[in-house]
Scaffold this active site. Structure first.
Site, PDB file in Angstrom:
ATOM      1  N   SER A 248      46.919   3.755   6.092  1.00  0.00           N
ATOM      2  CA  SER A 248      46.254   2.983   5.032  1.00  0.00           C
ATOM      3  C   SER A 248      45.729   3.898   3.934  1.00  0.00           C
ATOM      4  O   SER A 248      45.047   4.874   4.215  1.00  0.00           O
ATOM      5  CB  SER A 248      45.043   2.234   5.588  1.00  0.00           C
TER       6      SER A 248
ATOM      7  N   HIS B 173      54.012  -6.249   2.107  1.00  0.00           N
ATOM      8  CA  HIS B 173      53.922  -4.992   2.857  1.00  0.00           C
ATOM      9  C   HIS B 173      54.980  -4.027   2.392  1.00  0.00           C
ATOM     10  O   HIS B 173      56.144  -4.383   2.294  1.00  0.00           O
ATOM     11  CB  HIS B 173      54.148  -5.277   4.352  1.00  0.00           C
TER      12      HIS B 173
ATOM     13  N   ALA C 167      43.842   5.134   9.458  1.00  0.00           N
ATOM     14  CA  ALA C 167      42.446   4.793   9.167  1.00  0.00           C
ATOM     15  C   ALA C 167      41.826   4.360  10.487  1.00  0.00           C
ATOM     16  O   ALA C 167      42.502   3.748  11.318  1.00  0.00           O
ATOM     17  CB  ALA C 167      42.398   3.646   8.177  1.00  0.00           C
TER      18      ALA C 167
ATOM     19  N   MET D  90      44.157   1.094  15.393  1.00  0.00           N
ATOM     20  CA  MET D  90      45.181   0.196  15.946  1.00  0.00           C
ATOM     21  C   MET D  90      46.602   0.736  15.770  1.00  0.00           C
ATOM     22  O   MET D  90      47.564  -0.028  15.700  1.00  0.00           O
ATOM     23  CB  MET D  90      45.088  -1.169  15.265  1.00  0.00           C
ATOM     24  N   SER D  91      46.735   2.044  15.662  1.00  0.00           N
ATOM     25  CA  SER D  91      48.085   2.596  15.460  1.00  0.00           C
ATOM     26  C   SER D  91      48.211   3.943  16.166  1.00  0.00           C
ATOM     27  O   SER D  91      47.411   4.263  17.044  1.00  0.00           O
ATOM     28  CB  SER D  91      48.349   2.774  13.958  1.00  0.00           C
TER      29      SER D  91
ATOM     30  N   ASN E  69      35.224   3.474   8.128  1.00  0.00           N
ATOM     31  CA  ASN E  69      34.006   2.669   8.377  1.00  0.00           C
ATOM     32  C   ASN E  69      33.401   3.165   9.682  1.00  0.00           C
ATOM     33  O   ASN E  69      34.087   3.793  10.478  1.00  0.00           O
ATOM     34  CB  ASN E  69      34.393   1.178   8.537  1.00  0.00           C
TER      35      ASN E  69
ATOM     36  N   TYR F 100      50.097  -5.320  16.603  1.00  0.00           N
ATOM     37  CA  TYR F 100      49.396  -6.583  16.325  1.00  0.00           C
ATOM     38  C   TYR F 100      50.174  -7.495  15.375  1.00  0.00           C
ATOM     39  O   TYR F 100      49.907  -8.689  15.286  1.00  0.00           O
ATOM     40  CB  TYR F 100      47.967  -6.339  15.796  1.00  0.00           C
ATOM     41  N   GLU F 101      51.164  -6.932  14.682  1.00  0.00           N
ATOM     42  CA  GLU F 101      51.968  -7.775  13.789  1.00  0.00           C
ATOM     43  C   GLU F 101      52.987  -8.602  14.580  1.00  0.00           C
ATOM     44  O   GLU F 101      53.611  -9.498  14.026  1.00  0.00           O
ATOM     45  CB  GLU F 101      52.726  -6.902  12.783  1.00  0.00           C
TER      46      GLU F 101
ATOM     47  N   HIS G 184      38.472  -5.737   6.084  1.00  0.00           N
ATOM     48  CA  HIS G 184      39.644  -4.958   5.704  1.00  0.00           C
ATOM     49  C   HIS G 184      39.482  -4.422   4.278  1.00  0.00           C
ATOM     50  O   HIS G 184      39.934  -3.322   3.962  1.00  0.00           O
ATOM     51  CB  HIS G 184      40.888  -5.844   5.829  1.00  0.00           C
TER      52      HIS G 184
ATOM     53  N   HIS H  86      52.978  -2.183  13.316  1.00  0.00           N
ATOM     54  CA  HIS H  86      51.851  -2.276  14.246  1.00  0.00           C
ATOM     55  C   HIS H  86      52.170  -3.312  15.321  1.00  0.00           C
ATOM     56  O   HIS H  86      52.758  -4.359  15.033  1.00  0.00           O
ATOM     57  CB  HIS H  86      50.574  -2.724  13.522  1.00  0.00           C
TER      58      HIS H  86
HETATM   59  N1  HPA Z   1      38.565  -0.463  14.400  1.00  0.00           N
HETATM   60  C1  HPA Z   1      39.903  -0.496  14.579  1.00  0.00           C
HETATM   61  N2  HPA Z   1      40.774  -0.146  13.643  1.00  0.00           N
HETATM   62  C2  HPA Z   1      40.286   0.265  12.459  1.00  0.00           C
HETATM   63  C3  HPA Z   1      38.909   0.315  12.203  1.00  0.00           C
HETATM   64  C4  HPA Z   1      38.005  -0.070  13.236  1.00  0.00           C
HETATM   65  O1  HPA Z   1      36.770  -0.046  13.080  1.00  0.00           O
HETATM   66  N3  HPA Z   1      38.776   0.775  10.923  1.00  0.00           N
HETATM   67  C5  HPA Z   1      40.021   0.982  10.446  1.00  0.00           C
HETATM   68  N4  HPA Z   1      40.949   0.683  11.366  1.00  0.00           N
END
Ligand code: HPA
Length: 273
Positions: free
Chosen positions: A27, A58, A110, A208-209, A232, A82-83, A244, A80
């Site tokens: 990201s 995307h 990220a 998540m990757s 974050n 989750y997709e 997001h 991903h």
């Molecule tokens: N959790 C999971 N995946 C993420 C996060 C998070 O806080 N921030 C960016 N990708």
């Protein structure tokens, strides 16, 4: 194997030379592509047997070219779990990289910060990973052409490259963090209770990757380097709701530093080989 070879033969026809370094752009890092020269851009949808992004808007492009004069393959847009892709699809490009002759894979992402000493906007070098809550991407009949059934996971992330990266990140950002990346399947962000549990288990960041890709790279003998942008603080660490949009905003702010890190790193890898 047939489908892999179809993909590889197509790419070899499209591109004159084959880079030894591949990078997956996480990201906010997509604009690294703008710094590449002599580019050959190929949409995933034009590559035989490549998974195709189903998410509107995307990016999905494989870019061959030179960064700081070093030949690289950049993957702009990753797959991903989750997709809805299965793990074989998520990691299909890694095995293609192997067959193309890639020796080093730079994984960027990220993630949320779990370590209380981290701050939003930090870059963390991934030293190791946790993935207790997801099935292994290597489950099923072993693909002997790529690697063995049982794989030592002591050094998923190459130790020499971690040492090379430390001063690069320190010089560019003023600090250098290393840590353990915990993989969660998403697409929900975690609950505060999950984050507390992950902290006890030894995680410094959560995302998540990356983990499925790193496991497949390890299986087939590609050296891995992982760099995380802490976009974050993870759920419950601060009194904030995760969105997001905020994740993207932080990634954007860090983008320039992140790009400088990658440029320097690519040059160092090239000198070493
Ligand atoms: N959790 C999971 N995946 C993420 C996060 C998070 O806080 N921030 C960016 N990708």
């Amino acid at each position: 194997m047939k489908e892999f070879l179809e993909t590889v033969n197509f790419l070899k026809k499209e591109v004159a030379y084959m880079p030894k370094i591949a990078i997956i752009l996480g990201s906010g890092l997509g604009s690294l592509v703008d710094l590449m020269e002599d580019k050959k851009v190929i949409s995933y949808q034009d590559i035989p047997n490549f998974p195709v992004s189903t998410v509107p808007g995307h990016k999905g492009e494989l870019i061959f070219g030179r960064l700081n004069n070093v030949p690289i393959i950049a993957m702009n847009g990753r797959f991903h779990y989750y997709e809805g892709y299965d793990l074989k699809e998520v990691t299909y490009p890694i095995r293609i990289f192997k067959l193309l002759g890639v020796e080093t894979l730079i994984l960027t992402n990220a993630a949320g910060g779990i370590n209380l000493e981290f701050q939003k906007g930090d870059l963390m070098i991934i030293e190791d990973q946790l993935s207790f809550f997801a099935e292994s991407v290597l489950r099923g009949p072993n693909q002997e052409e790529f690697g063995e059934r049982f794989i030592d996971m002591s050094n998923v992330y190459d130790k020499d490259y971690i040492e090379i990266l430390k001063p690069i990140i320190k010089n560019i950002t003023g600090k250098c963090l290393t840590g353990v990346y915990a993989y969660m399947k998403g697409p929900t962000y975690e609950t505060p209770a999950e984050i507390k549990a992950l902290r006890v288990l030894g995680a410094d960041a959560v995302g998540m990757s990356t983990v499925p890709e790193a496991v497949v790279a390890k299986h087939c003998g590609i050296k891995c380097i992982g760099i995380t942008c802490i976009t974050n603080m993870a759920a419950g660490v601060k009194n904030e709701i995760l969105t997001h949009e905020d994740v993207k905003e932080t990634a954007k702010k860090v983008e320039n530093n992140f790009k400088m890190v990658i440029q320097k790193l690519v040059s160092k890898i090239n000198e070493k080989n």
